[in-house]
Design a protein around this motif. Structure first.
Motif, PDB file in Angstrom:
ATOM      1  N   ALA A 210       0.868  -1.178   0.000  1.00 45.32           N
ATOM      2  CA  ALA A 210       0.000   0.000   0.000  1.00 45.32           C
ATOM      3  C   ALA A 210       0.897   1.217   0.000  1.00 45.32           C
ATOM      4  CB  ALA A 210      -0.901  -0.011   1.219  1.00 45.32           C
ATOM      5  N   GLN A 211       0.729   2.081  -0.972  1.00 41.31           N
ATOM      6  CA  GLN A 211       1.548   3.290  -0.997  1.00 41.31           C
ATOM      7  C   GLN A 211       1.272   4.072   0.279  1.00 41.31           C
ATOM      8  OE1 GLN A 211       0.396   5.045  -4.755  1.00 41.31           O
ATOM      9  NE2 GLN A 211       1.879   3.784  -5.896  1.00 41.31           N
TER      10      GLN A 211
ATOM     11  N   GLY B 199      -1.137   6.868   0.575  1.00 40.44           N
ATOM     12  CA  GLY B 199      -1.450   7.042  -0.832  1.00 40.44           C
ATOM     13  C   GLY B 199      -2.789   6.511  -1.239  1.00 40.44           C
ATOM     14  N   ILE B 200      -2.949   6.475  -2.531  1.00 40.02           N
ATOM     15  CA  ILE B 200      -4.244   6.228  -3.136  1.00 40.02           C
ATOM     16  C   ILE B 200      -4.217   4.960  -3.966  1.00 40.02           C
ATOM     17  CG2 ILE B 200      -3.752   7.564  -5.224  1.00 40.02           C
ATOM     18  CD1 ILE B 200      -6.580   8.699  -5.026  1.00 40.02           C
ATOM     19  N   GLY B 201      -3.383   4.021  -3.612  1.00 45.98           N
ATOM     20  CA  GLY B 201      -3.370   2.816  -4.432  1.00 45.98           C
ATOM     21  C   GLY B 201      -2.335   1.831  -3.972  1.00 45.98           C
ATOM     22  N   PHE B 202      -2.008   0.897  -4.856  1.00 43.26           N
ATOM     23  CA  PHE B 202      -1.146  -0.227  -4.525  1.00 43.26           C
ATOM     24  C   PHE B 202       0.011  -0.363  -5.514  1.00 43.26           C
ATOM     25  CE2 PHE B 202      -5.231  -1.363  -2.646  1.00 43.26           C
ATOM     26  CZ  PHE B 202      -4.844  -1.768  -1.378  1.00 43.26           C
ATOM     27  N   ASP B 203       1.061  -0.956  -5.022  1.00 48.17           N
ATOM     28  CA  ASP B 203       2.220  -1.319  -5.827  1.00 48.17           C
ATOM     29  C   ASP B 203       2.479  -2.803  -5.533  1.00 48.17           C
ATOM     30  OD1 ASP B 203       4.500  -1.149  -7.400  1.00 48.17           O
ATOM     31  OD2 ASP B 203       5.568   0.238  -6.082  1.00 48.17           O
TER      32      ASP B 203
ATOM     33  N   GLN C 193       6.448  -2.126 -11.846  1.00 45.59           N
ATOM     34  CA  GLN C 193       6.305  -0.713 -12.176  1.00 45.59           C
ATOM     35  C   GLN C 193       7.633   0.042 -12.277  1.00 45.59           C
ATOM     36  OE1 GLN C 193       2.752   1.377 -10.751  1.00 45.59           O
ATOM     37  NE2 GLN C 193       2.231  -0.429  -9.563  1.00 45.59           N
TER      38      GLN C 193
ATOM     39  N   HIS D 210      -4.396  -0.737  -9.330  1.00 49.09           N
ATOM     40  CA  HIS D 210      -3.286   0.161  -8.961  1.00 49.09           C
ATOM     41  C   HIS D 210      -3.778   1.440  -8.296  1.00 49.09           C
ATOM     42  CE1 HIS D 210       0.284   2.541  -9.029  1.00 49.09           C
ATOM     43  NE2 HIS D 210      -0.023   3.222 -10.098  1.00 49.09           N
TER      44      HIS D 210
ATOM     45  N   TYR E  52     -12.308   1.405  -5.921  1.00 54.12           N
ATOM     46  CA  TYR E  52     -11.601   1.183  -7.174  1.00 54.12           C
ATOM     47  C   TYR E  52     -12.603   0.936  -8.300  1.00 54.12           C
ATOM     48  CZ  TYR E  52      -7.362   1.178  -4.458  1.00 54.12           C
ATOM     49  OH  TYR E  52      -6.337   1.585  -3.653  1.00 54.12           O
TER      50      TYR E  52
END
Lengths: 318, 318, 318, 318
Positions: free
Chosen positions: C80-81, C84-88, D97, D107, D115
């Protein structure tokens, strides 16, 4: 806990054997490591006489191929700092259990469902209970005592091959203790030198390559007697130079539980710290030479949140 | 080596400063860790009085994001043994220098070309010289002595912020030593508590997130005086709760070598073991409370062939 | 190269069999992938009629435990970033050969000392020759042709178990080709559906668990006849749903070289691309249903400098 | 879905902009990749005329240091099979990425909480919805169309630096489309060549080293107009040679949502596949030379269960 009960005073466990839970509190995660009190540490430190330290960890990659083929050896990258004046490094694929290590109380349960002191598999996955970081915070230090099995077997006039399955029962352990000239004290860290480590070091490549497909090693007998003996000695930990402490192969079938695979008793019921694949050959040689089989053992388990196992990071000072 | 020469008796180095090479032999890889002799270990072990051990390693993942953005934090997988009765685990992306660690003598050179005792970059890449496994085999144990900088600064009536660059010179170090009430002995392991560790622990997320882009910390002054002071104290090692032991930022430009970045002197010329990101806050609190600033320090560096750095795996017993 | 010589026109190799080196230049690293010329790609693209694509890669982790116990399966971390607002995400322990893959010309030599076109083991370690990135730059695309072995065996009235060792000789391959109704064209990518993939998918856990200790699979016969047949067909590549393309076990002893283990001929002498553990079951079912056994095969090998193998990343369009 | 609605016919989203959810079913995980129907694939395959394939992935390690300092580059180990006749290899620290890649619909969300198509962060962590393996199973293939921004800027007489922030609005995109001589068709895969890739390749080391601390790149304008333009073109995917497709820096603050960071619209609302860090320079040169700006694009996303991103594994055939 002023004094631990004897084994036969413990309540019977629902899956056989007797249950060592609850003696250090209902939520305890540390097990017999609780026996390593400041008083005992201070007492053990007095065993440092010559100031000689024996490192008890083998180098990364010693066992190749890995003894358990579900594990691998660490991979190392040396990194040149770009435009820089030195080096950095990074390791991948670090399975603590592929080398000298502690099994935490999260490694093996009393049964498939329940771990030391009632922790569940879900507690362990979530890193909530029994994981190795508890021992890292508490510390593992105390009196280390070496039992020298090859020397004992010679003394007993027995044939002995550290590359084979040999069950070490109460008689053999007692003979080894007598040979070492020590009495057990509560909180001892027992080091069982079977000779497997140096046998492996000297084994030809084809023997090493075939070993993972037919693992055998000397170690603790699969019996309640041995469990009773270790409990009543009130040792905090048992470490050995083999991959399982107990004789291998074990019998993990339901029918033979919990003594077919005594990890279930030692870890799951007793909360005992088991050390595996330790390097004990140099220490054993020194003990034989000096006649001193005890010392101050210091281990700094890895500060690994949620860790199932840890490098031994162990030194014994004499 | 009966007695080390004083700093000003050492030969001048070709890139400035004085050169501590060759004192333990032309092929020596261990540097000042050689000072940790059995006699000194035995002496230091007598400092264990209460039997209390302080673990000096921070947990994996403490510094997030990593202070050096070229590194990352360890990644952990807990593995359920298929069809089995327990758990295994494995770690990836383990940068020893992202947490509590020892810099080996392979980490930073006296110059870009040459490392402690004349080793080359190629020697280090090949794992032939100066790597951390030498210390793992020798062991690192001895008398640990704590210098408490925040307490010293309060004593001196100075403003002090452990999140800022503060250069600690001979005057400050001497004041801290006096506050601790200790004299240095050859082979000491000096622990410099700057307060950075607890400052970081208490810093808000946005401060932690921004820190890697503008690293600052208190630490050793960039001067020959500080190098002379440490050499003449004949300490074997210096560890601190910051990421660089020396004040940060350093000046790594050619023009300011070798005192702009005194890693080059301490590691590259002296062969001194530097410990970074150690957890010293609990120990410092205990020192303040008890007035005892010394103890028996035991570290078990990782048996990492060719390793550039190692986890500290350090405990101080008092 | 206007036209490749026949197998029997090739010069004999010093270790047996005939040698396909030098046909595309002395420094060539690509081998028979050179046959995949723009003209042939353009011609093959005309085979796209319905626009249906068949993905030929199995998901990560399909083979568990890994068929070759020296490999492991990929480990995945979702990140989870922070704030943040999303995933890696990140993967470790990615062994290309543990899943659907291409063996590069760096994987197996003609002998232990020398690889395709005279490259040495040192060339390969250094990433100088034969590694998979050459194919990634060139691209692998052309006419794919499926041989359906289970259907052929039924047609021939033979018992057949895709979980057992079955040697597929010229007679069986020709029967399969006839069943498919295709003629070979220079540069074809031959897909040999043995049924091993779906056999594995449907195998019970205990069979999967035991398999790595006694690997068996149908595949190419260990014979010069089969090598001659494939060379004379002038195929660029052969891929199969097994882990070795050739029947397993092979015989890698010196005495049986080079036909005991025909990787040495196909890769080491011919420079042929071998694809392993591809998912061919869905494609084979479609071929049986439609009577069309050819299509446009596109693979995008990983741009992996120095890579020994690559994910297949393959799609066949019909 | 016979025909997609226009942007202004879509329902307004609760956080601004319009919402493209539900058009392919309530449980749909694929988004606009659904537009890549067999009919469109078959039509696109006819664009293969010369048979020339352009690989659109950069080699592992191209961006060093990584553009996003929370990521790293892959680490490679070549393994000699012990006693064997060849090599194996393994990769660690593979962040899809960090190189040429697809962002999946897992993402970035439409908001921090939700999402594409209503999936939650928990759905994504659990690998239940929107992850990249859905695209791997479906396949990504269709008509690729190149927009050449540097050429367009020259045509428009504008100064242009692909190392700087340049917002590409509807006017610029339309000018680029006109220069390419193509009309959009439903399901197109738009390739926006900004020149960033070759700018980076040619940048001096100090520029590359500083870049992660001040990321800038040309890309899509942060506006509803650009979102409307792309939706109404009914493209399935947009890929670019930059790290973000949209101009950078974006503004991820609440106040500017959802157009400050149009990933939230393109991925989170539209379900559009975004490709980043693709290598488009060679393709763009060929387009300029031949006047043909379209081709058959084939990508084989990694079969990565629960994957957040995938290597592009993309080839465009002309």
């Amino acid at each position: 806990m002023n004094r631990l009960p004897d084994y036969d005073q413990l309540p019977p466990g629902p899956h056989g054997g007797r249950l060592g839970w609850g003696l250090f509190g209902a939520g305890d995660d540390l097990g017999l490591v609780n026996l390593l009190t400041p008083e005992r540490v201070a007492e053990a430190a007095k065993l440092v006489r010559r100031g000689v330290g024996f490192s008890l960890d083998v180098p990364h990659g010693t066992f190749a191929p890995p003894l358990n083929s579900a594990r691998g050896n660490p991979r190392h990258h040396v990194i040149a700092q770009p435009g820089g004046i030195g080096f950095d490094d990074v390791w991948d694929n670090v399975y603590p259990q592929a080398g000298s290590q502690w099994d935490s109380l999260a490694h093996i349960g009393y049964t498939r469902e329940v771990y030391y002191n009632g922790a569940t598999a879900e507690d362990i996955r979530a890193g909530r209970r029994n994981t190795v970081d508890g021992w890292a915070r508490h510390g593992i230090a105390g009196r280390g005592v070496l039992l020298d099995i090859p020397a004992t077997m010679r003394e007993l006039g027995r044939d002995y091959d550290p590359g084979e399955t040999v069950e070490l029962g109460v008689a053999e352990l007692e003979a080894a203790r007598e040979l070492s000239g020590v009495d057990y004290r509560t909180g001892d860290i027992l080091l069982i030198h079977t000779g497997f480590g140096s046998w492996y070091r000297d084994a030809p490549p084809e023997v090493r390559k075939a070993l993972p497909r037919g693992l055998r090693a000397p170690g603790l007998e699969h019996s309640e007697d041995v469990c009773r003996y270790l409990w009543n000695a009130h040792v905090a930990a048992v470490a050995s130079d083999t991959f399982a402490v107990e004789a291998w192969p074990a019998d993990t079938s339901e029918a033979r539980q919990p003594f077919g695979f005594i990890h279930q008793m030692l870890i799951g019921s007793f909360g005992m710290a088991l050390g595996e694949l330790w390097w004990l050959a140099d220490l054993a040689a020194d003990c034989a030479e000096t006649g001193v089989y005890e010392g101050f053992l210091v281990s700094a388990p890895t500060q690994a949140p949620g860790g199932i196992a840890s490098a031994a990071n162990a030194v014994l000072f004499k």
